[in-house]
Design a protein around this motif. Structure first.
Motif, short mmCIF file in Angstrom:
data_model
loop_
_atom_site.label_atom_id
_atom_site.label_comp_id
_atom_site.label_asym_id
_atom_site.label_seq_id
_atom_site.Cartn_x
_atom_site.Cartn_y
_atom_site.Cartn_z
N ASP B 51 -22.27 4.26 -7.32
CA ASP B 51 -22.19 4.97 -8.72
C ASP B 51 -23.77 5.30 -9.13
O ASP B 51 -23.98 6.35 -9.50
CB ASP B 51 -21.91 3.81 -9.84
N GLN B 112 -27.51 20.25 -30.36
CA GLN B 112 -26.16 19.96 -30.53
C GLN B 112 -25.44 20.68 -31.45
O GLN B 112 -24.28 21.02 -31.39
CB GLN B 112 -26.08 18.52 -30.76
N GLU B 116 -22.01 23.14 -30.31
CA GLU B 116 -20.92 22.40 -30.18
C GLU B 116 -19.79 23.57 -30.56
O GLU B 116 -20.15 24.71 -30.97
CB GLU B 116 -21.09 21.66 -31.75
N MET B 136 -21.47 23.25 -24.08
CA MET B 136 -21.60 21.80 -24.67
C MET B 136 -21.09 21.00 -23.83
O MET B 136 -19.81 21.05 -23.26
CB MET B 136 -21.12 21.93 -26.14
N ASN B 137 -21.66 19.62 -23.59
CA ASN B 137 -21.18 18.55 -22.73
C ASN B 137 -21.04 18.93 -21.42
O ASN B 137 -20.16 18.46 -20.90
CB ASN B 137 -19.89 18.06 -23.39
N MET B 216 -27.26 13.36 -25.63
CA MET B 216 -26.99 14.00 -26.75
C MET B 216 -26.16 15.49 -26.50
O MET B 216 -25.17 15.72 -27.29
CB MET B 216 -28.08 14.37 -27.59
N GLY B 219 -22.45 14.63 -23.89
CA GLY B 219 -21.22 13.92 -24.64
C GLY B 219 -20.80 12.85 -24.03
O GLY B 219 -19.54 12.37 -23.83
N GLY B 220 -21.77 11.98 -23.00
CA GLY B 220 -21.30 10.81 -22.51
C GLY B 220 -20.57 10.99 -21.41
O GLY B 220 -20.06 9.99 -20.98
N LYS B 221 -20.54 12.37 -20.93
CA LYS B 221 -19.55 12.28 -19.73
C LYS B 221 -20.40 12.54 -18.50
O LYS B 221 -20.06 12.39 -17.43
CB LYS B 221 -18.82 13.50 -19.91
N ASN B 223 -23.44 11.03 -16.35
CA ASN B 223 -24.39 9.89 -16.35
C ASN B 223 -25.53 10.16 -15.48
O ASN B 223 -25.42 10.36 -14.20
CB ASN B 223 -23.42 8.67 -15.77
N ILE B 228 -27.78 4.79 -16.97
CA ILE B 228 -27.40 3.90 -16.15
C ILE B 228 -28.35 2.79 -16.54
O ILE B 228 -28.16 1.53 -17.13
CB ILE B 228 -27.44 4.15 -14.83
N GLU B 232 -27.85 -0.51 -19.03
CA GLU B 232 -27.93 -1.97 -18.43
C GLU B 232 -28.66 -2.78 -19.52
O GLU B 232 -28.44 -4.06 -19.81
CB GLU B 232 -28.66 -1.94 -17.14
N THR B 234 -29.28 -1.95 -22.89
CA THR B 234 -28.57 -1.85 -24.48
C THR B 234 -27.05 -2.73 -24.28
O THR B 234 -26.89 -3.62 -24.92
CB THR B 234 -28.45 -0.58 -24.77
N VAL B 235 -26.17 -2.03 -23.67
CA VAL B 235 -24.91 -2.44 -23.72
C VAL B 235 -24.36 -3.66 -22.86
O VAL B 235 -23.90 -4.73 -23.43
CB VAL B 235 -23.78 -1.32 -23.16
#
Lengths: 354, 272
Positions: B51, B112, B116, B136-137, B216, B219-221, B223, B228, B232, B234-235
């Motif tokens: 990954d 953005q 959109e 977008m994205n 931004m 779209g979080g799609k 990476n 990454i 590591e 934050t989440v």
């Protein structure tokens, strides 16, 4: 002469710098100030002013996006907040790790306004209700634009895998909330610790990825409202906002069941102004404050006194007050041990990396 | 005089210690320890997991593409600015730098809103009956964001170098019988190498490590390696792995800077 001067100046400069750094980490306002840390846009700003007028305690506000962010900040740094608001499973985790301090409910008499049923539910993550005050409750569900969806019936998580909605679905961008959908779709528990089940959920989410327009948390409602997305997963409290902007948007709770949350306020261990924090908790439990927040958020309020003051048609709106029958299908997230959490993270990363 | 200079340096030494040395040491410390406190190389080796490698490849590709685009836009622009009346007065260059006065997050957020699906651009396109864009994205949106955000960092150093090229050198080249193309390839380009190198460094490195733009506009799609590392920290609250990966990225950046410096014979100038 010149040398001496420059030496003094140099020392002064370095002193100024050191003291600047020291000062910036120091809290201003010795008496009567509380630092609160909460999800973004989660109360009406009006109540801050009201609280300040009523008690003379200044409020310094800070906000964050996901419960994990709050945890990272509180567990890795010396930052001290007097009062935090976060989700059920995070409260549970923080209690286990000794990061919260017990609330003296003598100072929070208004707690009697909170629905005993909700107090009982919050017993699950806060045994004995010692550490937290329930603030808002809500259920996750599917919001869809009825014009864009056409005559497809939306009533199940499976509908988020319908290829008809290619590039029109908004999914949550947080591990637990997204995995919950994959797990519930397959009829697994949203708190499963079984790696095979987690892997299956992740595989489904990966398969769904080409259909997803965006992974978003707070932005989901805006994308639904402006018609950029046809279907999305939002909290029931966000529905009112969305439908106000776009009345084609409908909200349902999927038949397989869903995630139910209790967001509560709590006091961290290294609190500086505990009295102020308790005054804040008491203030939040007051009927008029709960009503102000309800009018602002439209989340299900656990405050019975406030609920009883609402109009009949609001009480009957199932997107705001889900029926008991719906609530039976709702489960709250439980704290998972760090090994299981690592499995979740690993699979979620795979979904995101694909 | 030298002694006095040393004293004057003390605030800056403190600044360097607080702002550079301590953070780097703590990254090294976290990067080389495991969760239970032992020394490990696993955090560094994690870059080779499927990954992470995939994300790194994508980051390198996107950073490379946007650096090349920036260079292709910036070099001709610098040449034009150099010769134009407005360029000499610094007015045009001012116009190009103007957006930098605005916060970079806000500028990315503006894209953005523009891109959109039902955003500003598509509303205009639909209104005039043109097909809608669907950028977008996608990686395309990220490259657009990178080029937009980092272009001034490419233009400025190149413009600086190009505008200082001695006119007499060009005249001498023409006198010796060179045509326009020869002058450009044999005189102008070699003389602007320091600017190009520093421009590439200033665009490539932030583009390689960005996570805000991909968050931004992707779209979080999508990476990237920056996402990454951010995840590591934050989440997953795994500072060890995040630091380990950051260390590997630092090595990448050092290597790319060393490579670039090979081209820059004047040396040093490009180390930003």
């Amino acid at each position: 002469m010149i040398k001496k001067h420059s030496l003094k100046l140099a020392m002064l400069l370095s002193l100024a710098m050191v003291s600047m750094i020291a000062l910036s980490s120091c809290r201003s306002g010795v008496n009567g100030e509380i630092y609160i840390y909460c999800y973004g846009d989660y109360y009406d700003q009006e109540i801050i002013e009201e609280f300040e007028d009523e008690t003379g305690i200044g409020v310094v506000q800070d906000s964050y996006d996901t419960a994990e962010e709050l945890y990272t900040l509180l567990s890795n740094s010396n930052t001290s907040y007097d009062c935090i608001c976060t989700s059920d499973y995070m409260i549970g985790k923080m209690i286990e790790e000794g990061m919260l301090s017990e609330i003296d409910f003598e100072n929070v008499p208004a707690i009697k306004n909170i629905d005993p049923l909700i107090m009982e539910k919050s017993n699950e993550f806060d045994p004995g209700n010692k550490y937290s005050v329930p603030y808002q409750i809500g259920v996750a569900g599917i919001a869809y634009n009825k014009k864009m969806v056409g005559n497809t019936v939306i009533d199940s998580w499976d509908d988020l895998w319908n290829p008809k909605f290619k590039d029109q679905i908004v999914m949550p961008d947080s591990v637990r909330d997204a995995m919950m959908i994959g797990l519930m779709k397959n009829g697994y528990s949203l708190n499963t610790t079984n790696e095979a089940e987690i892997a299956k959920a992740a595989a489904d989410l990966t398969e769904q990825k080409p259909l997803v327009y965006k992974y978003a948390n707070d932005a989901a409602r805006d994308l639904l409202a402006d018609g950029s997305a046809a279907v999305g997963v939002i909290w029931n409290g966000e529905y009112q906002y969305t439908t106000d902007l776009n009345d084609d948007v409908e909200f349902i709770v999927p038949k397989e069941g869903t995630e139910f949350f209790i967001d509560s306020w709590a006091i961290p261990k290294n609190v500086a102004n505990k009295e102020g924090a308790e005054a804040w908790l008491n203030f939040l439990c007051k009927k008029k404050v709960a009503l102000t927040n309800f009018d602002y958020l439209y989340y299900t309020t656990p405050n019975l006194a406030a609920k009883n003051a609402l109009d009949e048609d609001i009480l009957n709106d199932e997107s705001i007050f889900p029926t008991d029958e719906t609530l039976k299908r709702c489960y709250s997230l439980k704290t998972l041990d760090s090994d299981t959490m690592a499995i979740y993270s690993k699979y979620w990363k795979k979904v995101k990396a694909k | 005089m030298i002694i006095a200079n040393k004293k004057w340096a003390s605030p800056f030494i403190i600044w360097i210690i607080i702002g550079t040395i301590i953070p780097i040491l703590s990254i090294v410390y976290y990067g080389m320890t495991s969760k239970d406190g032992g020394v490990t190389f696993a955090n560094l080796g994690a870059i080779f997991s499927h990954d992470n490698l995939q994300a790194l490849e994508l980051s390198l590709l996107l950073a490379l593409v946007s650096t090349i685009i920036c260079l292709l836009i910036a070099f001709p622009m610098a040449m034009i600015l150099k010769d134009s009346k407005y360029g000499k007065q610094g007015f045009l260059i001012f116009v190009f730098i103007l957006p930098m006065w605005m916060n970079f997050l806000l500028r990315t957020m503006a894209w953005q809103v523009l891109l959109e699906r039902n955003g500003v651009i598509n509303s205009i396109l639909t209104a005039v009956g043109l097909p809608r864009q669907a950028i977008m994205n996608t990686p395309g949106a990220i490259i657009l964001g990178m080029v937009y955000d980092f272009l001034p960092f490419m233009i400025l150093p190149i413009y600086n170098v190009v505008s200082k090229i001695d006119k007499h050198l060009l005249e001498a080249a023409y006198d010796l019988g060179a045509n326009k193309i020869t002058v450009f390839t044999k005189v102008i380009i070699p003389l602007s190498v320091p600017g190009i190198v520093s421009g590439i460094t200033m665009v490539f490195i932030p583009a390689l490590t960005t996570f805000v733009i991909s968050n931004m506009l992707g779209g979080g799609k999508i990476n990237l390696i920056g996402n990454i590392i951010e995840q590591e920290f934050t989440v997953n609250s795994n500072w060890y792995l995040g630091s380990g990966l950051s260390l590997v990225m630092m090595v990448f950046i050092i290597i790319s800077m060393l490579l670039l410096n090979k081209f820059d014979k004047t040396g040093g100038a490009s180390l930003v």
